[in-house]
Design a protein around this motif. Structure first.
Motif, PDB file in Angstrom:
ATOM      1  N   ALA A  25       8.621  56.066  25.655  1.00 14.63           N
ATOM      2  CA  ALA A  25       9.123  57.341  25.466  1.00 14.63           C
ATOM      3  C   ALA A  25      10.685  57.260  25.406  1.00 14.63           C
ATOM      4  O   ALA A  25      11.107  57.629  24.582  1.00 14.63           O
ATOM      5  N   LEU A  26      11.157  56.337  26.017  1.00 12.22           N
ATOM      6  CA  LEU A  26      12.713  56.220  26.018  1.00 12.22           C
ATOM      7  C   LEU A  26      13.287  55.751  24.831  1.00 12.22           C
ATOM      8  O   LEU A  26      14.008  56.005  24.145  1.00 12.22           O
ATOM      9  N   TRP A  27      12.510  54.675  24.165  1.00 13.30           N
ATOM     10  CA  TRP A  27      12.888  54.144  23.109  1.00 13.30           C
ATOM     11  C   TRP A  27      12.677  55.111  21.798  1.00 13.30           C
ATOM     12  O   TRP A  27      13.366  55.128  20.961  1.00 13.30           O
ATOM     13  N   GLN A  28      11.785  55.831  21.807  1.00 15.76           N
ATOM     14  CA  GLN A  28      11.479  56.836  20.849  1.00 15.76           C
ATOM     15  C   GLN A  28      12.468  57.703  20.678  1.00 15.76           C
ATOM     16  O   GLN A  28      13.079  58.288  19.725  1.00 15.76           O
ATOM     17  N   ILE A  29      12.747  58.327  21.929  1.00 14.43           N
ATOM     18  CA  ILE A  29      14.089  59.274  22.205  1.00 14.43           C
ATOM     19  C   ILE A  29      15.192  58.782  21.483  1.00 14.43           C
ATOM     20  O   ILE A  29      15.876  59.342  20.704  1.00 14.43           O
ATOM     21  N   ALA A  30      15.725  57.486  21.779  1.00 15.34           N
ATOM     22  CA  ALA A  30      16.731  56.822  21.438  1.00 15.34           C
ATOM     23  C   ALA A  30      16.792  56.552  19.946  1.00 15.34           C
ATOM     24  O   ALA A  30      17.957  56.835  19.191  1.00 15.34           O
ATOM     25  N   SER A  31      15.836  55.838  19.406  1.00 20.37           N
ATOM     26  CA  SER A  31      15.682  55.233  18.277  1.00 20.37           C
ATOM     27  C   SER A  31      15.190  56.441  17.096  1.00 20.37           C
ATOM     28  O   SER A  31      15.814  56.168  15.657  1.00 20.37           O
ATOM     29  N   ALA A  32      14.359  57.361  17.395  1.00 22.96           N
ATOM     30  CA  ALA A  32      13.836  58.271  16.511  1.00 22.96           C
ATOM     31  C   ALA A  32      14.458  59.607  16.648  1.00 22.96           C
ATOM     32  O   ALA A  32      14.158  60.526  15.658  1.00 22.96           O
ATOM     33  N   GLN A  33      15.286  59.958  17.650  1.00 20.80           N
ATOM     34  CA  GLN A  33      15.834  61.192  17.624  1.00 20.80           C
ATOM     35  C   GLN A  33      17.369  61.090  17.859  1.00 20.80           C
ATOM     36  O   GLN A  33      18.247  61.313  16.913  1.00 20.80           O
ATOM     37  N   CYS A  34      17.883  60.517  18.887  1.00 23.03           N
ATOM     38  CA  CYS A  34      19.302  60.627  19.307  1.00 23.03           C
ATOM     39  C   CYS A  34      20.241  59.593  17.995  1.00 23.03           C
ATOM     40  O   CYS A  34      21.135  60.244  17.590  1.00 23.03           O
ATOM     41  N   LEU A  35      19.611  58.784  17.797  1.00 23.04           N
ATOM     42  CA  LEU A  35      20.341  57.753  16.908  1.00 23.04           C
ATOM     43  C   LEU A  35      20.560  58.423  15.420  1.00 23.04           C
ATOM     44  O   LEU A  35      21.496  58.557  14.758  1.00 23.04           O
ATOM     45  N   PRO A  36      19.191  58.810  14.896  1.00 24.32           N
ATOM     46  CA  PRO A  36      19.275  59.304  13.426  1.00 24.32           C
ATOM     47  C   PRO A  36      20.072  60.679  13.325  1.00 24.32           C
ATOM     48  O   PRO A  36      20.734  61.140  12.432  1.00 24.32           O
ATOM     49  N   LYS A  45      21.926  65.106  19.756  1.00 26.76           N
ATOM     50  CA  LYS A  45      20.906  65.462  20.578  1.00 26.76           C
ATOM     51  C   LYS A  45      19.681  64.885  20.250  1.00 26.76           C
ATOM     52  O   LYS A  45      19.424  64.360  19.029  1.00 26.76           O
ATOM     53  N   PRO A  46      18.863  64.884  21.485  1.00 26.24           N
ATOM     54  CA  PRO A  46      18.893  65.298  22.665  1.00 26.24           C
ATOM     55  C   PRO A  46      19.669  64.536  23.596  1.00 26.24           C
ATOM     56  O   PRO A  46      19.763  64.652  24.885  1.00 26.24           O
ATOM     57  N   CYS A  47      20.332  63.439  23.008  1.00 28.95           N
ATOM     58  CA  CYS A  47      21.289  62.658  24.000  1.00 28.95           C
ATOM     59  C   CYS A  47      22.537  63.387  24.192  1.00 28.95           C
ATOM     60  O   CYS A  47      22.869  64.291  23.449  1.00 28.95           O
ATOM     61  N   ALA A  48      23.290  62.931  25.194  1.00 26.98           N
ATOM     62  CA  ALA A  48      24.602  63.529  25.472  1.00 26.98           C
ATOM     63  C   ALA A  48      25.603  62.742  24.398  1.00 26.98           C
ATOM     64  O   ALA A  48      26.739  63.198  24.263  1.00 26.98           O
ATOM     65  N   LEU A  49      25.388  61.403  24.354  1.00 24.78           N
ATOM     66  CA  LEU A  49      26.405  60.428  23.552  1.00 24.78           C
ATOM     67  C   LEU A  49      25.655  59.554  22.837  1.00 24.78           C
ATOM     68  O   LEU A  49      24.672  59.089  23.509  1.00 24.78           O
ATOM     69  N   VAL A  50      26.057  59.346  21.688  1.00 26.47           N
ATOM     70  CA  VAL A  50      25.438  57.895  20.934  1.00 26.47           C
ATOM     71  C   VAL A  50      26.868  56.995  20.512  1.00 26.47           C
ATOM     72  O   VAL A  50      27.568  57.710  19.817  1.00 26.47           O
ATOM     73  N   ASP A  51      26.777  55.884  20.862  1.00 28.19           N
ATOM     74  CA  ASP A  51      27.814  54.891  20.666  1.00 28.19           C
ATOM     75  C   ASP A  51      27.234  54.056  19.734  1.00 28.19           C
ATOM     76  O   ASP A  51      26.772  52.849  20.224  1.00 28.19           O
ATOM     77  N   ARG A  52      27.221  54.220  18.518  1.00 22.73           N
ATOM     78  CA  ARG A  52      26.836  53.173  17.395  1.00 22.73           C
ATOM     79  C   ARG A  52      27.346  51.910  17.168  1.00 22.73           C
ATOM     80  O   ARG A  52      26.814  50.964  17.101  1.00 22.73           O
ATOM     81  N   GLU A  53      28.822  51.757  17.511  1.00 21.99           N
ATOM     82  CA  GLU A  53      29.510  50.697  17.465  1.00 21.99           C
ATOM     83  C   GLU A  53      29.115  49.716  18.712  1.00 21.99           C
ATOM     84  O   GLU A  53      28.937  48.523  18.472  1.00 21.99           O
ATOM     85  N   ARG A  54      28.965  50.090  19.790  1.00 24.84           N
ATOM     86  CA  ARG A  54      28.379  49.331  20.891  1.00 24.84           C
ATOM     87  C   ARG A  54      26.921  49.465  21.283  1.00 24.84           C
ATOM     88  O   ARG A  54      26.717  48.382  22.019  1.00 24.84           O
TER      89      ARG A  54
END
Length: 245
Positions: A25-36, A45-54
């Protein structure tokens, strides 16, 4: 497919060893929602922050008054991932500590470094198959218990007992996270720890020492099934944040 956070919160917030209905579930949220969403719409969203550089996201956990999670944007199962011990591995602990102000902001008041903790569970005490660092309040009694180690030699692992459970604690200087990675420090505690990183849990919290200097305590709780210890230093956190009241 849309993933609903209230349901997922029940899956990944527990510190007890468990098999989640969806361990990805966490991986799906990060990789399939927040990052794209961050790339395509400029909205994490749904994350508060995405730091693509780091290479990480920050997600508010619905379970808990002010708990956040740091989740890498590359696939890492957990503390046992050998990539974390490479010389060029990102220091996710430093990134997570930089985000600690979110806890106080969610509570409506700033917190002292000793009131805040970062934590990673062992493989036996987690329900998700993606590395994540908990960012939350410390249990109210723990800062005072740690003061017994305020004169420990810097950078040396020392035994530490809480409620009959054995931990290891290391005192660190204020700028430790600029050059030291807690994953690597845990691997250096012993040959067994280095070869069984999946059986370790780690917690980092801020500290103020007798001379007024600031720093950290790093706590290692290994798995010990004979004592029903599953490697969850998360028990030293308080998701209700009583320490803030």
């Amino acid at each position: 497919m849309r993933i609903f956070l209230p349901l997922l919160a029940l899956l990944f917030a527990t510190a007890a060893p468990a098999c989640a209905a969806n361990p990805d579930a966490l991986w799906q949220i990060a990789s399939a929602q927040c990052l794209p969403n961050s790339i395509n719409a400029g909205d994490p969203k749904p994350c508060a922050l995405v730091d693509r550089e780091r290479g990480f996201v920050i997600l508010k956990d619905i379970v808990g008054a002010a708990q956040y999670l740091l989740i890498p944007t590359i696939r890492l199962a957990g503390i046992e991932s050998r990539e974390l011990l490479k010389d060029d591995a990102p220091n996710y602990w430093r990134y997570a500590w930089e985000q600690r102000g979110r806890v106080g902001a969610a509570l409506g008041r700033p917190l002292e470094p000793s009131q805040l903790g970062l934590e990673v569970n062992s493989a036996a005490a987690r329900s998700q198959l993606q590395l994540h660092i908990h960012i939350d309040c410390m249990r109210r009694d723990v800062p005072d218990l740690l003061r017994a180690h305020r004169r420990d030699p810097l950078g040396k692992w020392m035994p530490f007992m809480i409620e009959g459970h054995r931990y290891w604690v290391m005192r660190l200087e204020a700028d430790a996270l600029q050059s030291k990675d807690p994953f690597k420090l845990a691997a250096l505690r012993s040959a067994h720890a280095a070869n069984a990183m999946g059986a370790q849990s780690l917690l980092l919290t801020g500290a103020r020492f007798d001379d007024g200097a600031e720093g950290f305590y790093l706590i290692n709780m290994p798995v010990n099934f004979d004592r029903a210890e599953f490697g969850s230093a998360e028990v030293l956190l308080d998701h209700g944040c009583a320490i803030a009241r």
